[in-house]
Design a protein around this motif. Structure first.
Motif, PDB file in Angstrom:
ATOM      1  N   ASN A 109     -47.795 -30.348 -57.650  1.00 27.93           N
ATOM      2  CA  ASN A 109     -47.028 -31.473 -57.920  1.00 27.93           C
ATOM      3  C   ASN A 109     -45.788 -31.309 -56.826  1.00 27.93           C
ATOM      4  N   ALA A 110     -45.647 -32.390 -55.964  1.00 32.52           N
ATOM      5  CA  ALA A 110     -44.950 -32.357 -54.777  1.00 32.52           C
ATOM      6  C   ALA A 110     -43.430 -32.182 -55.354  1.00 32.52           C
ATOM      7  N   THR A 111     -42.969 -32.938 -56.266  1.00 33.23           N
ATOM      8  CA  THR A 111     -41.393 -32.568 -56.931  1.00 33.23           C
ATOM      9  C   THR A 111     -41.132 -31.241 -56.968  1.00 33.23           C
ATOM     10  N   LYS A 112     -42.047 -30.636 -58.128  1.00 32.12           N
ATOM     11  CA  LYS A 112     -41.960 -29.242 -58.388  1.00 32.12           C
ATOM     12  C   LYS A 112     -41.831 -28.405 -57.313  1.00 32.12           C
ATOM     13  N   MET A 113     -43.032 -28.519 -56.426  1.00 33.67           N
ATOM     14  CA  MET A 113     -43.181 -27.792 -54.977  1.00 33.67           C
ATOM     15  C   MET A 113     -41.634 -27.954 -54.330  1.00 33.67           C
ATOM     16  N   GLN A 114     -40.991 -29.088 -54.088  1.00 35.12           N
ATOM     17  CA  GLN A 114     -39.831 -29.131 -53.339  1.00 35.12           C
ATOM     18  C   GLN A 114     -38.688 -28.268 -53.953  1.00 35.12           C
ATOM     19  N   MET A 115     -38.557 -28.575 -55.377  1.00 32.43           N
ATOM     20  CA  MET A 115     -37.591 -27.899 -56.254  1.00 32.43           C
ATOM     21  C   MET A 115     -37.804 -26.332 -55.979  1.00 32.43           C
ATOM     22  N   HIS A 116     -38.856 -25.840 -56.045  1.00 29.53           N
ATOM     23  CA  HIS A 116     -39.055 -24.438 -55.764  1.00 29.53           C
ATOM     24  C   HIS A 116     -38.543 -23.998 -54.277  1.00 29.53           C
ATOM     25  N   LEU A 117     -38.904 -24.643 -53.362  1.00 28.22           N
ATOM     26  CA  LEU A 117     -38.518 -24.202 -51.895  1.00 28.22           C
ATOM     27  C   LEU A 117     -36.755 -24.447 -52.085  1.00 28.22           C
ATOM     28  N   ASP A 118     -36.254 -25.307 -52.763  1.00 23.91           N
ATOM     29  CA  ASP A 118     -34.889 -25.228 -52.619  1.00 23.91           C
ATOM     30  C   ASP A 118     -34.081 -23.935 -53.339  1.00 23.91           C
ATOM     31  N   LYS A 119     -34.890 -23.498 -54.107  1.00 16.49           N
ATOM     32  CA  LYS A 119     -34.506 -22.122 -54.869  1.00 16.49           C
ATOM     33  C   LYS A 119     -34.919 -20.777 -54.174  1.00 16.49           C
ATOM     34  N   CYS A 120     -36.074 -20.949 -53.326  1.00 14.87           N
ATOM     35  CA  CYS A 120     -36.667 -19.776 -52.734  1.00 14.87           C
ATOM     36  C   CYS A 120     -36.039 -18.982 -51.843  1.00 14.87           C
ATOM     37  N   LYS A 121     -35.806 -17.549 -52.166  1.00  8.70           N
ATOM     38  CA  LYS A 121     -34.780 -16.911 -51.183  1.00  8.70           C
ATOM     39  C   LYS A 121     -35.650 -16.647 -50.026  1.00  8.70           C
ATOM     40  N   GLU A 122     -36.792 -16.315 -50.052  1.00  7.02           N
ATOM     41  CA  GLU A 122     -37.797 -15.941 -48.926  1.00  7.02           C
ATOM     42  C   GLU A 122     -37.925 -17.001 -47.963  1.00  7.02           C
ATOM     43  N   TYR A 123     -37.943 -18.122 -48.446  1.00  8.81           N
ATOM     44  CA  TYR A 123     -37.995 -19.518 -47.737  1.00  8.81           C
ATOM     45  C   TYR A 123     -36.667 -19.573 -46.880  1.00  8.81           C
ATOM     46  N   SER A 124     -35.685 -19.692 -47.710  1.00  8.20           N
ATOM     47  CA  SER A 124     -34.387 -19.723 -47.114  1.00  8.20           C
ATOM     48  C   SER A 124     -34.150 -18.663 -45.861  1.00  8.20           C
ATOM     49  N   GLN A 125     -34.688 -17.295 -46.083  1.00  3.87           N
ATOM     50  CA  GLN A 125     -34.517 -16.649 -44.798  1.00  3.87           C
ATOM     51  C   GLN A 125     -35.223 -16.974 -43.644  1.00  3.87           C
ATOM     52  N   GLN A 126     -36.585 -17.369 -43.846  1.00  3.21           N
ATOM     53  CA  GLN A 126     -37.226 -17.833 -42.820  1.00  3.21           C
ATOM     54  C   GLN A 126     -36.821 -18.837 -42.016  1.00  3.21           C
ATOM     55  N   GLN A 127     -36.076 -19.733 -42.664  1.00  2.20           N
ATOM     56  CA  GLN A 127     -35.420 -20.920 -42.010  1.00  2.20           C
ATOM     57  C   GLN A 127     -34.144 -20.630 -41.320  1.00  2.20           C
ATOM     58  N   SER A 128     -33.581 -19.444 -41.471  1.00  2.00           N
ATOM     59  CA  SER A 128     -32.166 -19.262 -40.508  1.00  2.00           C
ATOM     60  C   SER A 128     -32.526 -18.950 -39.232  1.00  2.00           C
ATOM     61  N   PRO A 129     -31.746 -19.315 -38.240  1.00  2.47           N
ATOM     62  CA  PRO A 129     -31.579 -19.277 -37.035  1.00  2.47           C
ATOM     63  C   PRO A 129     -31.852 -18.029 -36.586  1.00  2.47           C
ATOM     64  N   GLY A 130     -32.554 -17.898 -35.534  1.00  2.00           N
ATOM     65  CA  GLY A 130     -33.197 -16.648 -34.862  1.00  2.00           C
ATOM     66  C   GLY A 130     -31.967 -16.105 -33.948  1.00  2.00           C
ATOM     67  N   PRO A 131     -32.059 -14.885 -33.267  1.00  2.00           N
ATOM     68  CA  PRO A 131     -31.082 -14.553 -32.470  1.00  2.00           C
ATOM     69  C   PRO A 131     -30.764 -15.330 -31.290  1.00  2.00           C
ATOM     70  N   ASP A 132     -31.658 -15.777 -30.807  1.00  2.45           N
ATOM     71  CA  ASP A 132     -31.342 -16.609 -29.396  1.00  2.45           C
ATOM     72  C   ASP A 132     -30.844 -17.986 -30.199  1.00  2.45           C
ATOM     73  N   GLY A 133     -30.545 -18.355 -31.395  1.00  2.00           N
ATOM     74  CA  GLY A 133     -30.169 -19.770 -31.710  1.00  2.00           C
ATOM     75  C   GLY A 133     -31.210 -20.584 -32.059  1.00  2.00           C
ATOM     76  N   SER A 134     -32.441 -20.386 -31.749  1.00  2.00           N
ATOM     77  CA  SER A 134     -33.470 -21.422 -31.910  1.00  2.00           C
ATOM     78  C   SER A 134     -33.898 -21.616 -33.366  1.00  2.00           C
ATOM     79  N   SER A 135     -34.260 -22.716 -33.428  1.00  2.00           N
ATOM     80  CA  SER A 135     -34.614 -23.006 -34.842  1.00  2.00           C
ATOM     81  C   SER A 135     -36.167 -23.167 -35.236  1.00  2.00           C
ATOM     82  N   SER A 136     -36.703 -22.198 -34.585  1.00  2.00           N
ATOM     83  CA  SER A 136     -38.224 -22.290 -34.639  1.00  2.00           C
ATOM     84  C   SER A 136     -38.797 -22.132 -36.176  1.00  2.00           C
ATOM     85  N   ALA A 137     -39.790 -22.725 -36.459  1.00  5.71           N
ATOM     86  CA  ALA A 137     -40.348 -22.622 -37.766  1.00  5.71           C
ATOM     87  C   ALA A 137     -41.485 -21.336 -37.897  1.00  5.71           C
ATOM     88  N   SER A 138     -41.231 -20.446 -38.954  1.00  5.25           N
ATOM     89  CA  SER A 138     -41.999 -19.478 -39.114  1.00  5.25           C
ATOM     90  C   SER A 138     -42.786 -19.348 -40.305  1.00  5.25           C
TER      91      SER A 138
END
Length: 593
Positions: free
Chosen positions: A35-64
């Motif tokens: 379910n796309a809506t539930k999946m999106q709600m989970h991403l909004d709360k997922c701590k591990e996902y939030s950590q992956q989206q933080s900028p890297g040391p060089d300031g880039s915003s690459s997707a990992s």
């Protein structure tokens, strides 16, 4: 309710648990129903996902994106569960550019990247890569590729020593609303198209467009303008030649010979024959028993028409009528056997037609006549057809038509009308520039086909172009005299045999470049005799308009990119890395967690 992100699906892996479709978060491994809506709600709360989206040391915003280690993907260790895949912004942009170019070059639908199967393919190929949307492919990516390709077009034009402007579209303007302009270097490159409205002075409008393109390309290297046979196009010729005296305006030979074919088919006797032929085909095809009997008798009675299918002239080109005639002639024996069969209920009119010897004789002779003209249409549409071949083509066409008319279904008045049409066709197609090309082509040296008037007109063209190219007219004509007499450079036999293996313009450039005549000859012999490239683009233009919802500007850009990408040789710079050597080590990496 949280906003649904378009890329939410790439953060989950499909799975089947107890027969139910589920998805697993690639970051915390929690499972949810699909379910796309539930999946999106989970991403909004997922701590591990939030950590992956933080900028890297060089300031880039690459997707990992960590993804489960499948058998076909490398893992960190025998016991490792995840692979970290990342794509930085520069690599993402480079991949988008490469994918967009492949989509345009293959005329693939812009909706390709919206397809779930393509999405899964890209995910397997590179999990962190998010392909561009249809909107991106039809907007900024298209703009960038169009600018890049047009730059290559202008570069190719700049390097060319002889350029021809081809123009077509006014004759079917009500259908497309567009006139296509192509610049031949001699490679036919799409240049532009104009969306037309109702014009009071159509010929002036077209002439101004042509003159603008000539000035943009460079008048010094443009030697000819080739258009279709619309009266508006022909009326524009004089205005172009007045503005640029060294340029020859000529008509498309393929268009004119096709018109000759149409005019022959339109003769009353030929139309009557076509109607009778079509009635026979329809009579058999529309009756199941007769159609089945026709198919069966071809195999059981050893008829020469084994496998023949009676066809109607659905094709819009010359092949439609010819294919119908051919199918009838191949099935003649079976059709005549059916007409006298006591077991088949055959109407008297059908029986009378297929038993009429005059009908079959007319089909045979008319097929030969129409095939002759039609094959010359195809010959002139070939990419390797030279301007010098037009004179010889009309010489052969006139001879063979004269021989075939006497045995055709056409009456004497109609035969005279056809010859008059041939005269008009030749007058439209053969100009002084064609005579000059014929005389300068080494394959035709020594052949006496031209009239005295045509020879004089060819001399004028050669003299005119020698002045335009700032050459000494006397030396150019002296060189032409030695060439015609096979003296000097042209005394040996080897140089003449070589012309059978290369184009005439290459022969002049490669073997005769030391002669004053070389520049004039190579320029003339690079001129194409038809607007065939424009006709192909017209077809593409119609298909793009029908199957898409792009604006006229977007359609033009897409058409330009699609057409020119397949004609221009890819340059090395297209594949050069976007990053420095140091960046390259870290921009496209796979790390273990």
């Amino acid at each position: 309710m949280p906003r649904l992100q378009s890329g939410v699906w790439k953060h989950f892996t499909p799975a089947i648990i107890d027969g139910r479709e589920t998805v697993m978060c690639n970051y915390c491994s929690k499972t949810y129903t699909k379910n796309a809506t539930k999946m999106q709600m989970h991403l909004d709360k997922c701590k591990e996902y939030s950590q992956q989206q933080s900028p890297g040391p060089d300031g880039s915003s690459s997707a990992s994106i960590p993804v489960p280690s499948f058998s076909f993907l490398p893992s960190s260790s025998p016991g490792g569960q995840f692979l970290i895949d990342s794509v930085d912004q520069r690599s993402q942009a480079y991949a988008d550019e490469s994918l967009a170019r492949a989509v345009y070059a293959t005329s693939s639908p812009l909706t390709l990247t919206d397809n779930i199967y393509w999405k899964r393919f890209f995910s397997v190929l590179r999990p962190a890569y998010c392909p561009p949307t249809r909107e991106a492919l039809s907007s900024h990516l298209l703009d960038c590729e169009y600018d890049r390709v047009q730059s290559q077009v202008h570069e190719a034009v700049g390097k060319a020593d002889s350029v021809t402007i081809m123009c077509s579209g006014w004759s079917n303007i009500k259908e497309t609303g567009t006139i296509i302009y192509v610049v031949a270097t001699p490679v036919p490159l799409f240049y532009k198209c104009t969306k037309t409205k109702e014009q009071t002075h159509v010929s002036t409008f077209i002439a101004e467009e042509l003159k603008d393109i000539i000035n943009e390309v460079g008048p010094q290297k443009v030697f000819a303008v080739v258009t279709d046979d619309a009266p508006e196009m022909m009326a524009a010729w004089a205005q172009v030649e007045e503005a640029f005296p060294h340029i020859s305006a000529i008509g498309c030979t393929a268009c004119s010979v096709q018109q000759l074919f149409d005019d022959v088919v339109a003769q009353p006797s030929m139309k009557a024959l076509c109607r009778r032929a079509e009635q026979v085909v329809r009579y058999v095809r529309e009756r199941k028993r007769l159609a089945g009997t026709f198919r069966c008798w071809q195999t059981t009675r050893n008829h020469p028409a084994n496998g023949t299918t009676l066809v109607l002239p659905h094709s819009s080109d010359w092949t439609g009528v010819c294919n119908m005639f051919s199918s009838l002639l191949e099935g003649q024996t079976a059709l005549q056997d059916m007409a006298v069969s006591p077991t088949l209920d055959i109407e008297a009119s059908f029986r009378a037609t297929v038993q009429d010897a005059t009908f079959w004789k007319g089909l045979s002779s008319s097929q030969n006549l129409l095939y002759l003209i039609g094959n010359y249409v195809n010959y002139m549409k070939r990419e390797d057809t030279a301007l010098s071949g037009v004179v010889d083509m009309f010489s052969q066409l006139r001879y063979h038509i004269g021989a075939l008319l006497s045995g055709s279904v056409l009456h004497s008045t109609e035969q005279k009308a056809v010859m008059a049409m041939l005269d008009r066709c030749q007058e439209f197609c053969v100009k002084p520039i064609h005579a000059a090309a014929y005389m300068l082509d080494p394959k035709h040296v020594g052949q006496q086909t031209l009239s005295g008037e045509q020879i004089n007109s060819a001399y004028y063209v050669i003299s005119n172009l020698s002045h335009h190219l700032n050459l000494d007219e006397g030396k150019v004509l002296g060189s032409f005299a030695r060439f015609s007499a096979k003296q000097g450079l042209w005394k040996g036999g080897g140089i003449w045999s070589s012309c059978q293996h290369v184009s005439a313009s290459t022969w002049w450039k490669g073997l005769c470049s030391s002669e004053p005549l070389s520049a004039v000859a190579s320029a003339i012999l690079q001129i194409p005799p038809t607007t065939g490239a424009c006709e192909g683009l017209q077809s593409r233009f119609r298909n793009t308009q029908v199957h898409g919802s792009l604006s006229a500007d977007r359609v033009q850009k897409l058409l330009a990119v699609q057409a020119n990408l397949n004609l221009l040789e890819p340059s090395d710079c297209e594949f050069a890395p976007l990053e420095s050597e140091e960046d390259k080590k870290v921009s496209f990496q796979s790390e273990t967690q």
